[in-house]
Scaffold this motif. Sequence first.
Motif, short mmCIF file in Angstrom:
data_model
loop_
_atom_site.label_atom_id
_atom_site.label_comp_id
_atom_site.label_asym_id
_atom_site.label_seq_id
_atom_site.Cartn_x
_atom_site.Cartn_y
_atom_site.Cartn_z
N HIS A 1 0.82 -1.21 0.00
CA HIS A 1 0.00 0.00 0.00
C HIS A 1 0.85 1.26 0.00
N HIS A 2 2.02 1.21 0.59
CA HIS A 2 2.89 2.38 0.60
C HIS A 2 3.46 2.64 -0.79
N GLY A 3 3.86 1.58 -1.47
CA GLY A 3 4.49 1.71 -2.78
C GLY A 3 3.51 1.85 -3.92
N ALA A 4 2.24 1.63 -3.67
CA ALA A 4 1.25 1.65 -4.73
C ALA A 4 0.68 3.05 -4.92
N PRO A 5 0.38 3.39 -6.17
CA PRO A 5 -0.33 4.66 -6.38
C PRO A 5 -1.64 4.63 -5.60
N GLU A 6 -2.13 5.77 -5.22
CA GLU A 6 -3.33 5.83 -4.39
C GLU A 6 -4.50 5.09 -5.02
N SER A 7 -4.69 5.23 -6.31
CA SER A 7 -5.82 4.57 -6.95
C SER A 7 -5.68 3.05 -6.88
N ARG B 1 -10.82 -2.48 -2.06
CA ARG B 1 -12.11 -2.97 -2.53
C ARG B 1 -12.05 -4.45 -2.86
N LEU B 2 -10.90 -4.91 -3.37
CA LEU B 2 -10.76 -6.34 -3.65
C LEU B 2 -10.80 -7.16 -2.37
N LEU B 3 -10.22 -6.64 -1.30
CA LEU B 3 -10.30 -7.34 -0.01
C LEU B 3 -11.75 -7.45 0.45
N ALA B 4 -12.51 -6.40 0.26
CA ALA B 4 -13.92 -6.41 0.65
C ALA B 4 -14.75 -7.29 -0.29
N LEU C 1 -13.19 -6.62 -11.17
CA LEU C 1 -11.99 -7.35 -11.62
C LEU C 1 -11.35 -6.64 -12.82
N GLY C 2 -12.17 -6.21 -13.75
CA GLY C 2 -11.66 -5.48 -14.91
C GLY C 2 -11.01 -4.17 -14.50
N GLN C 3 -11.62 -3.48 -13.55
CA GLN C 3 -11.07 -2.21 -13.07
C GLN C 3 -9.72 -2.44 -12.38
N ALA C 4 -9.62 -3.50 -11.61
CA ALA C 4 -8.36 -3.82 -10.92
C ALA C 4 -7.26 -4.10 -11.93
N LEU C 5 -7.56 -4.86 -12.95
CA LEU C 5 -6.56 -5.14 -13.99
C LEU C 5 -6.16 -3.85 -14.71
N GLU D 1 -8.42 -17.90 -14.31
CA GLU D 1 -9.22 -17.87 -15.55
C GLU D 1 -10.42 -16.93 -15.41
N THR D 2 -11.05 -16.95 -14.25
CA THR D 2 -12.20 -16.08 -14.00
C THR D 2 -11.78 -14.62 -14.04
N VAL D 3 -10.64 -14.32 -13.41
CA VAL D 3 -10.14 -12.94 -13.38
C VAL D 3 -9.79 -12.48 -14.80
N ALA D 4 -9.08 -13.32 -15.53
CA ALA D 4 -8.68 -12.96 -16.90
C ALA D 4 -9.91 -12.77 -17.78
N ALA D 5 -10.94 -13.60 -17.61
CA ALA D 5 -12.16 -13.49 -18.42
C ALA D 5 -12.89 -12.18 -18.15
N ALA D 6 -12.79 -11.66 -16.94
CA ALA D 6 -13.47 -10.40 -16.61
C ALA D 6 -12.87 -9.22 -17.36
N ALA D 7 -11.63 -9.34 -17.79
CA ALA D 7 -10.97 -8.24 -18.50
C ALA D 7 -11.34 -8.20 -19.97
N ARG D 8 -11.95 -9.24 -20.47
CA ARG D 8 -12.28 -9.31 -21.90
C ARG D 8 -13.52 -8.54 -22.22
#
Length: 140
Positions: A83-89, A96-99, A111-115, A133-140
Amino acid sequence: MTDDAYLFLTDDTATPLGVPPTSLGDLVFLETPAVRAWLDAHGVTVTSPRLRLVPPEETAAIAQDAPRLPVPLSDEELNRLRHHGAPESRARVEERLLAYRECADGRDALLGQALAAGVPLERIVELTGEDPETVAAAAR
């Protein structure tokens, strides 16, 4: 990808890679004999501006010739580092992914927004418990 975070030395103190370990508060590994010996061998202290720490998913970006040492982090320490090294967004998306585990409403969009925000596939899988596979499919 390795499961260890890495402590490394950089000659370019303006590098955006990694964070100074002292900016993360108390880190248990900094007091271990192995880390102390490594720092002594390289003639640096924990407060050196050359000293950086990266999470496991960013170790490939360390320069090949940079002195480096794998270090174990607790889950809490690793979360602070990420969290320290990551951009704020990106940090907000990770929260949100934890929640996400509690609520699947808007799953594919999240999932698409996270990618799109640059959260690595492996990290999304870790945070959500979804299969890759589920995560990758959400980006399509």
